[in-house]
Design a protein around this motif. Structure first.
Motif, PDB file in Angstrom:
ATOM      1  N   LEU A  32       0.854  -1.190   0.000  1.00 51.65           N
ATOM      2  CA  LEU A  32       0.000   0.000   0.000  1.00 51.65           C
ATOM      3  C   LEU A  32       0.889   1.238   0.000  1.00 51.65           C
ATOM      4  O   LEU A  32       1.706   1.417   0.915  1.00 51.65           O
ATOM      5  N   GLU A  33       0.788   2.070  -1.015  1.00 46.15           N
ATOM      6  CA  GLU A  33       1.643   3.251  -1.150  1.00 46.15           C
ATOM      7  C   GLU A  33       0.775   4.478  -1.393  1.00 46.15           C
ATOM      8  O   GLU A  33      -0.054   4.483  -2.296  1.00 46.15           O
ATOM      9  N   ARG A  34       1.012   5.523  -0.609  1.00 49.63           N
ATOM     10  CA  ARG A  34       0.151   6.710  -0.742  1.00 49.63           C
ATOM     11  C   ARG A  34       0.508   7.554  -1.961  1.00 49.63           C
ATOM     12  O   ARG A  34      -0.318   8.289  -2.474  1.00 49.63           O
ATOM     13  N   VAL A  46      18.405  11.858  -7.136  1.00 47.29           N
ATOM     14  CA  VAL A  46      18.948  11.496  -8.450  1.00 47.29           C
ATOM     15  C   VAL A  46      20.475  11.390  -8.458  1.00 47.29           C
ATOM     16  O   VAL A  46      21.051  10.923  -9.443  1.00 47.29           O
ATOM     17  N   HIS A  47      21.122  11.832  -7.357  1.00 47.58           N
ATOM     18  CA  HIS A  47      22.581  11.689  -7.292  1.00 47.58           C
ATOM     19  C   HIS A  47      22.933  10.210  -7.118  1.00 47.58           C
ATOM     20  O   HIS A  47      22.086   9.414  -6.709  1.00 47.58           O
ATOM     21  N   ASP A  48      24.214   9.869  -7.424  1.00 51.61           N
ATOM     22  CA  ASP A  48      24.549   8.449  -7.305  1.00 51.61           C
ATOM     23  C   ASP A  48      25.124   8.136  -5.918  1.00 51.61           C
ATOM     24  O   ASP A  48      25.254   9.022  -5.082  1.00 51.61           O
ATOM     25  N   GLY A 293      13.233  -0.260   7.938  1.00 54.11           N
ATOM     26  CA  GLY A 293      13.729   0.967   7.309  1.00 54.11           C
ATOM     27  C   GLY A 293      13.638   2.170   8.223  1.00 54.11           C
ATOM     28  O   GLY A 293      13.699   2.060   9.452  1.00 54.11           O
ATOM     29  N   ASN A 294      13.476   3.334   7.585  1.00 53.55           N
ATOM     30  CA  ASN A 294      13.532   4.592   8.340  1.00 53.55           C
ATOM     31  C   ASN A 294      12.353   4.805   9.268  1.00 53.55           C
ATOM     32  O   ASN A 294      12.371   5.719  10.078  1.00 53.55           O
ATOM     33  N   ALA A 295      11.325   3.973   9.169  1.00 50.20           N
ATOM     34  CA  ALA A 295      10.246   4.048  10.153  1.00 50.20           C
ATOM     35  C   ALA A 295      10.739   3.549  11.512  1.00 50.20           C
ATOM     36  O   ALA A 295      10.196   3.916  12.546  1.00 50.20           O
TER      37      ALA A 295
HETATM   38  C1  LIG Z   1      13.838  14.229   2.008  1.00 52.50           C
HETATM   39  C2  LIG Z   1      14.739  13.048   2.154  1.00 52.50           C
HETATM   40  C3  LIG Z   1      15.837  12.928   1.310  1.00 52.50           C
HETATM   41  C4  LIG Z   1      16.689  11.853   1.451  1.00 52.50           C
HETATM   42  N1  LIG Z   1      17.773  11.797   0.652  1.00 52.50           N
HETATM   43  C5  LIG Z   1      18.632  10.778   0.807  1.00 52.50           C
HETATM   44  C6  LIG Z   1      19.772  10.686  -0.010  1.00 52.50           C
HETATM   45  O1  LIG Z   1      20.014  11.554  -0.847  1.00 52.50           O
HETATM   46  N2  LIG Z   1      20.598   9.630   0.165  1.00 52.50           N
HETATM   47  C7  LIG Z   1      20.344   8.654   1.104  1.00 52.50           C
HETATM   48  O2  LIG Z   1      21.115   7.690   1.237  1.00 52.50           O
HETATM   49  N3  LIG Z   1      19.267   8.713   1.880  1.00 52.50           N
HETATM   50  C8  LIG Z   1      18.419   9.746   1.753  1.00 52.50           C
HETATM   51  N4  LIG Z   1      17.346   9.820   2.549  1.00 52.50           N
HETATM   52  C9  LIG Z   1      17.143   8.748   3.490  1.00 52.50           C
HETATM   53  C10 LIG Z   1      16.146   7.784   2.835  1.00 52.50           C
HETATM   54  O3  LIG Z   1      14.919   8.045   3.461  1.00 52.50           O
HETATM   55  C11 LIG Z   1      16.513   6.328   2.956  1.00 52.50           C
HETATM   56  O4  LIG Z   1      17.749   6.099   2.333  1.00 52.50           O
HETATM   57  C12 LIG Z   1      15.455   5.370   2.361  1.00 52.50           C
HETATM   58  O5  LIG Z   1      14.768   5.958   1.290  1.00 52.50           O
HETATM   59  C13 LIG Z   1      14.469   4.958   3.406  1.00 52.50           C
HETATM   60  O6  LIG Z   1      13.636   3.964   2.863  1.00 52.50           O
HETATM   61  P1  LIG Z   1      12.241   3.646   3.506  1.00 52.50           P
HETATM   62  O7  LIG Z   1      11.615   2.628   2.635  1.00 52.50           O
HETATM   63  O8  LIG Z   1      12.415   3.355   4.932  1.00 52.50           O
HETATM   64  O9  LIG Z   1      11.444   5.024   3.423  1.00 52.50           O
HETATM   65  P2  LIG Z   1      10.917   5.888   2.185  1.00 52.50           P
HETATM   66  O10 LIG Z   1      11.819   5.828   1.021  1.00 52.50           O
HETATM   67  O11 LIG Z   1      10.626   7.228   2.765  1.00 52.50           O
HETATM   68  O12 LIG Z   1       9.543   5.160   1.806  1.00 52.50           O
HETATM   69  C14 LIG Z   1       8.414   5.213   2.648  1.00 52.50           C
HETATM   70  C15 LIG Z   1       7.183   5.139   1.769  1.00 52.50           C
HETATM   71  O13 LIG Z   1       6.040   4.966   2.594  1.00 52.50           O
HETATM   72  C16 LIG Z   1       4.983   5.726   2.073  1.00 52.50           C
HETATM   73  N5  LIG Z   1       4.016   5.965   3.143  1.00 52.50           N
HETATM   74  C17 LIG Z   1       4.229   6.621   4.318  1.00 52.50           C
HETATM   75  N6  LIG Z   1       3.108   6.625   5.069  1.00 52.50           N
HETATM   76  C18 LIG Z   1       2.169   5.958   4.366  1.00 52.50           C
HETATM   77  C19 LIG Z   1       0.808   5.632   4.619  1.00 52.50           C
HETATM   78  N7  LIG Z   1       0.204   5.999   5.751  1.00 52.50           N
HETATM   79  N8  LIG Z   1       0.123   4.925   3.684  1.00 52.50           N
HETATM   80  C20 LIG Z   1       0.733   4.539   2.527  1.00 52.50           C
HETATM   81  N9  LIG Z   1       2.022   4.835   2.244  1.00 52.50           N
HETATM   82  C21 LIG Z   1       2.732   5.523   3.140  1.00 52.50           C
HETATM   83  C22 LIG Z   1       5.666   6.986   1.547  1.00 52.50           C
HETATM   84  O14 LIG Z   1       4.893   7.650   0.588  1.00 52.50           O
HETATM   85  C23 LIG Z   1       6.952   6.407   0.964  1.00 52.50           C
HETATM   86  O15 LIG Z   1       6.826   6.071  -0.389  1.00 52.50           O
HETATM   87  C24 LIG Z   1      16.462  10.873   2.433  1.00 52.50           C
HETATM   88  C25 LIG Z   1      15.353  11.002   3.267  1.00 52.50           C
HETATM   89  C26 LIG Z   1      14.497  12.072   3.137  1.00 52.50           C
HETATM   90  C27 LIG Z   1      13.301  12.199   4.048  1.00 52.50           C
END
Ligand SMILES: Cc1cc2nc3c(=O)[nH]c(=O)nc-3n(C[C@H](O)[C@H](O)[C@H](O)COP(=O)(O)OP(=O)(O)OC[C@H]3O[C@@H](n4cnc5c(N)ncnc54)[C@H](O)[C@@H]3O)c2cc1C
Length: 415
Positions: A32-34, A46-48, A293-295
């Protein structure tokens, strides 16, 4: 709708979890993705530099994610984008709102929470002054430039030296804006050393440590900010104020794990990480609810995020199949110079290959060693050339090392 594993969030953690749950045999897996597309925050990065550990390559964020999106397309995992999870109940019912499906109730055998993190905003750091347009979080600027093709300003001041702000200092410069400087309230930078070098030093962007913004100027649009030096108590030092004309202030002042859903369901959150307390299978304290992950905590490498997603997805599939039930766990405690360590609970009998630990230190130190103790006895030591708070440390404890711990709680310190 009934599913075996429901994954909330289609970022790197969520997609790794969905794939792992499928590979572990869960018949019905739902993501489920919002947002209107999969990929999470990496779609705007977009950076590497992503995927060095996982793929041995330095990929841009969208390319890293595309590998997971392509792999998912080869499976029968169901994906609902444009679908926001509004509520999770302790019985694992998810209430979802989507323009296409309306309001949906999903009963899941197991749930993986992978909502990522969000940025701290002006309100959370008590910035004084007027409230003009032109003040953005670094992530918003990243989205404007990289996804919408909009340059938000011409003369920019950056407050906070978090990684996203450092990366945007470089990006804004490359796009023709003038970045006057990065101002950091702490005496040391908040971002990774490689980002200080590659994003600031290589572009002659000054970094002012022990400085903050003390006033905002402008009515409709930002016209300038006043910065000042701060003392050891982080309060502005009178007489050090300096006015900087600018049309844009970018805030890079920290990330917060996104956990409104977890809190609502009664998941125990950790006071330091801001995310759920988890065990070695990324299980939260709520039966059948896993997190990744970051949660869970703000990670600095996406490779670690994907790894936690895989563990959570596999474990969720096992739980849904009735193979994983909670039992007594050891506590894993942060010792000297450790601000937090993951996982916080451990079931040694479940560890066969090994268990990955992630930690952050409180203070920088050279020639440090990570020491794991159980009941006062050393179970493992790991040498580190240098440790710094922005740089997460990860190590694995093998099943045989864990066997040495017996039934005693673990304490992890950096000495
Ligand atoms: C603004 C920003 C920039 C970042 N830039 C970098 C970077 O340049 N390099 C780097 O290494 N790391 C970066 N990070 C850290 C990055 O968050 C992690 O590397 C990685 O993307 C985390 O993955 P994730 O799946 O835990 O979270 P995310 O990639 O944040 O994915 C979480 C997903 O959950 C979805 N979601 C949230 N709540 C709900 C809900 N209630 N219902 C449905 N969907 C929901 C969101 O829309 C999102 O798509 C950045 C973080 C942020 C916030």
């Amino acid at each position: 709708m009934n599913v075996d594993v429901a994954v909330v969030g289609g970022g790197p953690a969520g997609l790794a979890a969905a794939l792992a749950a499928k590979e572990a045999g869960a018949p019905r897996v739902l993501v489920l993705e919002r947002d209107f597309e999969l990929g999470g925050i990496l779609q705007q990065c977009v950076h590497d530099g992503f995927g060095l550990l996982r793929f041995g390559e330095r990929l841009p964020g969208p390319a890293y994610m595309q590998r997971y999106i392509d792999a998912l397309a080869q499976t029968d995992v169901q994906v609902l984008t444009d679908s926001m999870v509004l509520e999770l109940t302790p019985e694992r019912i998810l209430y979802v709102a989507s323009p296409a499906a309306g309001l949906l109730a999903v009963q899941a055998g197991a749930v993986v929470l992978a909502m990522g993190c969000r940025e701290r905003t002006r309100n959370q750091i008590w910035l004084p002054g007027t409230r003009p347009a032109g003040i953005f979080t670094a992530g918003a600027v990243q989205r404007y430039i990289n996804m919408e093709g909009i340059l938000p300003g011409r003369r920019v001041v950056i407050l906070g030296s978090g990684d996203v702000g450092l990366i945007m200092a470089r990006r804004l410069t490359l796009e023709g804006a003038e970045v006057e400087g990065v101002y950091e309230v702490m005496p040391q930078p908040g971002g990774l050393t490689r980002n200080i070098v590659q994003c600031l030093e290589d572009y002659n962007i000054p970094l002012h440590l022990s400085h903050t913004v003390v006033d905002i100027h402008g009515e409709k649009r930002l016209t300038g900010v006043t910065v000042a030096q701060v003392g050891p108590d982080r309060r502005p030092v009178p007489g050090t104020e300096r006015y900087i004309p600018c049309d844009t202030l970018v805030l890079s002042v920290g990330l917060i794990p996104e956990n409104e859903l977890s809190r609502g369901a009664g998941v125990e959150l950790h006071p330091v990480t801001g995310g759920p307390v988890v065990d070695e299978s990324m299980a939260t304290g709520l039966p059948g609810v896993f997190a990744a992950g970051n949660a869970v905590a703000v990670f600095d490498l996406v490779d670690y995020v994907s790894a936690t997603g895989e563990v959570a997805g596999r474990s969720a599939a096992r739980y849904a199949a009735g193979e994983l039930r909670d039992g007594p766990a050891l506590a894993v405690q942060p010792g000297a110079n450790v601000s937090f360590v993951l996982p916080q609970r451990l079931h040694p009998e479940r560890v066969h290959a090994g268990v990955a630990f992630y930690l952050r230190v409180k203070e920088s130190k050279e020639r440090a060693q990570v020491v794991v103790r159980a009941g006062g006895e050393v179970v493992k030591t790991l040498l580190q050339v240098v440790v710094r708070p922005p740089e997460m440390i990860s190590f694995t404890l093998t099943a045989s090392e864990l066997a040495r711990a017996g039934a005693a709680d673990l304490v992890v310190s950096v000495e």
